[in-house]
Design a protein around this motif. Structure first.
Motif, PDB file in Angstrom:
ATOM      1  N   LYS A 258       0.856  -1.191   0.000  1.00 41.71           N
ATOM      2  CA  LYS A 258       0.000   0.000   0.000  1.00 41.71           C
ATOM      3  C   LYS A 258       0.886   1.232   0.000  1.00 41.71           C
ATOM      4  N   LEU A 259       0.701   2.091  -0.995  1.00 40.92           N
ATOM      5  CA  LEU A 259       1.464   3.335  -1.098  1.00 40.92           C
ATOM      6  C   LEU A 259       0.483   4.503  -1.074  1.00 40.92           C
ATOM      7  N   GLU A 260       0.675   5.407  -0.130  1.00 45.99           N
ATOM      8  CA  GLU A 260      -0.141   6.612  -0.095  1.00 45.99           C
ATOM      9  C   GLU A 260       0.300   7.564  -1.208  1.00 45.99           C
ATOM     10  N   THR A 261      -0.481   8.607  -1.435  1.00 44.31           N
ATOM     11  CA  THR A 261      -0.170   9.581  -2.483  1.00 44.31           C
ATOM     12  C   THR A 261       1.252  10.118  -2.343  1.00 44.31           C
ATOM     13  N   GLY A 262       2.019  10.026  -3.420  1.00 41.81           N
ATOM     14  CA  GLY A 262       3.384  10.537  -3.436  1.00 41.81           C
ATOM     15  C   GLY A 262       4.418   9.631  -2.817  1.00 41.81           C
ATOM     16  N   ALA A 263       3.995   8.561  -2.158  1.00 43.89           N
ATOM     17  CA  ALA A 263       4.945   7.651  -1.506  1.00 43.89           C
ATOM     18  C   ALA A 263       5.716   6.851  -2.556  1.00 43.89           C
ATOM     19  N   SER A 264       6.923   6.436  -2.182  1.00 41.94           N
ATOM     20  CA  SER A 264       7.760   5.690  -3.122  1.00 41.94           C
ATOM     21  C   SER A 264       8.582   4.638  -2.387  1.00 41.94           C
ATOM     22  N   ILE A 265       9.047   3.671  -3.157  1.00 36.14           N
ATOM     23  CA  ILE A 265       9.959   2.634  -2.663  1.00 36.14           C
ATOM     24  C   ILE A 265      11.213   2.716  -3.498  1.00 36.14           C
ATOM     25  N   ALA A 266      12.362   2.862  -2.844  1.00 34.44           N
ATOM     26  CA  ALA A 266      13.631   3.041  -3.548  1.00 34.44           C
ATOM     27  C   ALA A 266      13.971   1.819  -4.394  1.00 34.44           C
ATOM     28  N   GLN A 267      14.859   2.025  -5.370  1.00 33.13           N
ATOM     29  CA  GLN A 267      15.233   0.942  -6.264  1.00 33.13           C
ATOM     30  C   GLN A 267      15.872  -0.216  -5.504  1.00 33.13           C
ATOM     31  N   HIS A 268      15.438  -1.410  -5.858  1.00 35.67           N
ATOM     32  CA  HIS A 268      15.935  -2.631  -5.220  1.00 35.67           C
ATOM     33  C   HIS A 268      15.726  -3.785  -6.196  1.00 35.67           C
ATOM     34  N   SER A 269      16.367  -4.892  -5.917  1.00 29.28           N
ATOM     35  CA  SER A 269      16.204  -6.082  -6.753  1.00 29.28           C
ATOM     36  C   SER A 269      15.770  -7.250  -5.880  1.00 29.28           C
ATOM     37  N   ARG A 270      15.267  -8.272  -6.541  1.00 33.12           N
ATOM     38  CA  ARG A 270      14.790  -9.476  -5.863  1.00 33.12           C
ATOM     39  C   ARG A 270      15.499 -10.710  -6.395  1.00 33.12           C
ATOM     40  N   ALA A 271      15.651 -11.698  -5.511  1.00 30.43           N
ATOM     41  CA  ALA A 271      16.324 -12.941  -5.885  1.00 30.43           C
ATOM     42  C   ALA A 271      15.350 -13.984  -6.412  1.00 30.43           C
ATOM     43  N   GLU A 272      14.039 -13.687  -6.344  1.00 37.01           N
ATOM     44  CA  GLU A 272      13.036 -14.637  -6.792  1.00 37.01           C
ATOM     45  C   GLU A 272      12.035 -13.927  -7.710  1.00 37.01           C
ATOM     46  N   GLN A 273      11.185 -14.733  -8.324  1.00 38.26           N
ATOM     47  CA  GLN A 273      10.146 -14.157  -9.191  1.00 38.26           C
ATOM     48  C   GLN A 273       9.277 -13.184  -8.399  1.00 38.26           C
ATOM     49  N   GLU A 274       8.856 -12.116  -9.068  1.00 36.33           N
ATOM     50  CA  GLU A 274       7.995 -11.127  -8.438  1.00 36.33           C
ATOM     51  C   GLU A 274       6.919 -10.713  -9.450  1.00 36.33           C
ATOM     52  N   VAL A 275       5.671 -10.938  -9.087  1.00 32.25           N
ATOM     53  CA  VAL A 275       4.549 -10.558  -9.944  1.00 32.25           C
ATOM     54  C   VAL A 275       3.682  -9.566  -9.180  1.00 32.25           C
ATOM     55  N   ILE A 276       3.363  -8.445  -9.841  1.00 27.77           N
ATOM     56  CA  ILE A 276       2.596  -7.365  -9.236  1.00 27.77           C
ATOM     57  C   ILE A 276       1.204  -7.338  -9.859  1.00 27.77           C
ATOM     58  N   PHE A 277       0.164  -7.347  -9.029  1.00 25.08           N
ATOM     59  CA  PHE A 277      -1.216  -7.182  -9.494  1.00 25.08           C
ATOM     60  C   PHE A 277      -1.804  -5.966  -8.793  1.00 25.08           C
ATOM     61  N   VAL A 278      -2.232  -4.971  -9.575  1.00 21.92           N
ATOM     62  CA  VAL A 278      -2.763  -3.748  -8.989  1.00 21.92           C
ATOM     63  C   VAL A 278      -4.236  -3.938  -8.644  1.00 21.92           C
ATOM     64  N   GLN A 279      -4.526  -3.861  -7.374  1.00 20.83           N
ATOM     65  CA  GLN A 279      -5.900  -3.995  -6.897  1.00 20.83           C
ATOM     66  C   GLN A 279      -6.681  -2.696  -7.121  1.00 20.83           C
ATOM     67  N   SER A 280      -6.071  -1.567  -6.774  1.00 19.26           N
ATOM     68  CA  SER A 280      -6.747  -0.281  -6.947  1.00 19.26           C
ATOM     69  C   SER A 280      -5.704   0.832  -6.996  1.00 19.26           C
ATOM     70  N   GLY A 281      -6.089   1.951  -7.583  1.00 18.43           N
ATOM     71  CA  GLY A 281      -5.195   3.096  -7.674  1.00 18.43           C
ATOM     72  C   GLY A 281      -4.248   3.004  -8.854  1.00 18.43           C
TER      73      GLY A 281
END
Length: 346
Positions: free
Chosen positions: A263-286
């Motif tokens: 969950k990200l509020e308006t204007g919030a961000s997550i800095a660049q990073h990488s993952r060691a496993e598969q990552e799938v993103i599904f947008v629920q809302s927004g």
């Protein structure tokens, strides 16, 4: 050789809701009254469709499959059993999961934002219970989730409407002039012994495998947590190596993936990073902005993105409403993310 993830290379890894290609006769129950208006989708992986006409949007093996179902009010997905985990994220609509070969062993109702997972080796079906069309996002365990086992009544109804299922899982539609190949064997309804093996657990146990949207809580130990950002555990059989505890949904069967909610509020961000496993993103809302050194993608509700392993990437919410996304990580115990800033400092 390291792949250069340009904008053009990343675009095919994003499946937009508006571009989904479904199939109305993916399974043996396709013409059963009440089931004849459902659409099935295979977003990532081969899935379990019995019809080779099913479109697979991203065939790359992930260790799990991602699919979806879209159904109008009153439409039913017939009673069936799976060999691997089947997990549902309710995107839109109100749904009822019904248990038992004869739909008489209890049910659980779910609403938008809720999550439910159903044990392996038991009969379940689901129906849309409010007006309008609803959409379920579905995760199936393993690259090969095996074939569906249908309840006995489904076979008889299929026969009445011209559909036959071959051993191995191929559907034959006799109304289109298709015939059973010479020497081919038809799939038979499960025997009495098999039905005993697929017994339904007590309803009080099954209720533990569903969670309401309001009860999904962020974990302050998440390495992604920060100002305006929370990551919440939803499904995890064991504690993650990234500091997030298992659950709150876990079962006696293995999922072999974890499900989290961002969950990200308006204007919030997550800095660049990488993952060691598969990552799938599904947008629920927004609205969710996904960025990497090669470009950015703007995702909306219902969109699905698969992130290359090892790609440095970040997230931002550029809109005025909260961005809520569900994330599948392809490991029972996901590793901690590697942040670009930390790597640069080493």
């Amino acid at each position: 050789m390291t792949t250069k993830w340009t904008q053009d290379a990343m675009e095919p890894r994003l499946v937009r809701y508006a571009d989904l290609k479904g199939l109305r006769n993916a399974f043996i129950d396709a013409r059963t009254p009440g089931s004849d208006r459902k659409e099935n989708f295979t977003i990532i992986g081969p899935g379990v469709s019995e019809n080779p006409a099913q479109v697979v949007h991203i065939p790359e093996a992930h260790g799990f499959n991602v699919g979806a179902a879209r159904q109008p009010f009153g439409c039913t997905n017939s009673q069936h059993s799976h060999l691997t985990a089947e997990t549902f994220v309710v995107h839109t609509g109100k749904w009822r999961f019904v248990f038992g070969a004869n739909k008489d062993e209890g049910y659980i109702d779910v609403d938008p934002g809720d999550v439910a997972t159903v044990p392996t080796h038991m009969f379940r079906g689901f129906e849309k219970r409010d007006e309008g069309t609803g959409f379920l996002f579905v995760v199936l365990g393993h690259d090969d989730p095996g074939k569906v086992v249908w309840a006995p009544s489904v076979f008889q109804m299929a026969e009445d409407y011209g559909l036959k299922l071959l051993k191995g899982g191929k559907l034959v539609d006799t109304t289109l002039g298709e015939t059973v190949p010479e020497g081919a064997e038809l799939e038979q309804p499960p025997s009495a012994e098999k039905l005993r093996e697929l017994a339904t657990p007590p309803l009080e146990e099954l209720q533990k495998y569903a969670i309401k949207a309001a009860d999904i809580k962020g974990d302050p130990n998440s390495p992604l947590a920060g100002e305006g950002v929370e990551e919440a555990p939803v499904i995890g059989d064991v504690d993650g190596q990234d500091g997030i505890k298992a659950g709150p949904i876990s079962g006696h069967w293995q999922h072999d993936f974890t499900l989290r909610r961002l969950k990200l509020e308006t204007g919030a961000s997550i800095a660049q990073h990488s993952r060691a496993e598969q990552e799938v993103i599904f947008v629920q809302s927004g609205t969710l902005e996904f960025s990497w050194d090669g470009g950015k993608l703007i995702m909306g509700a219902g969109d699905t993105l698969t992130v290359p392993i090892g790609l440095m990437h970040g997230f931002r919410n550029p809109a005025s409403a909260d961005a809520i996304a569900f994330v599948i990580r392809g490991a029972a115990s996901p590793a901690a993310p590697q942040f670009a800033a930390a790597q640069a400092a080493e």
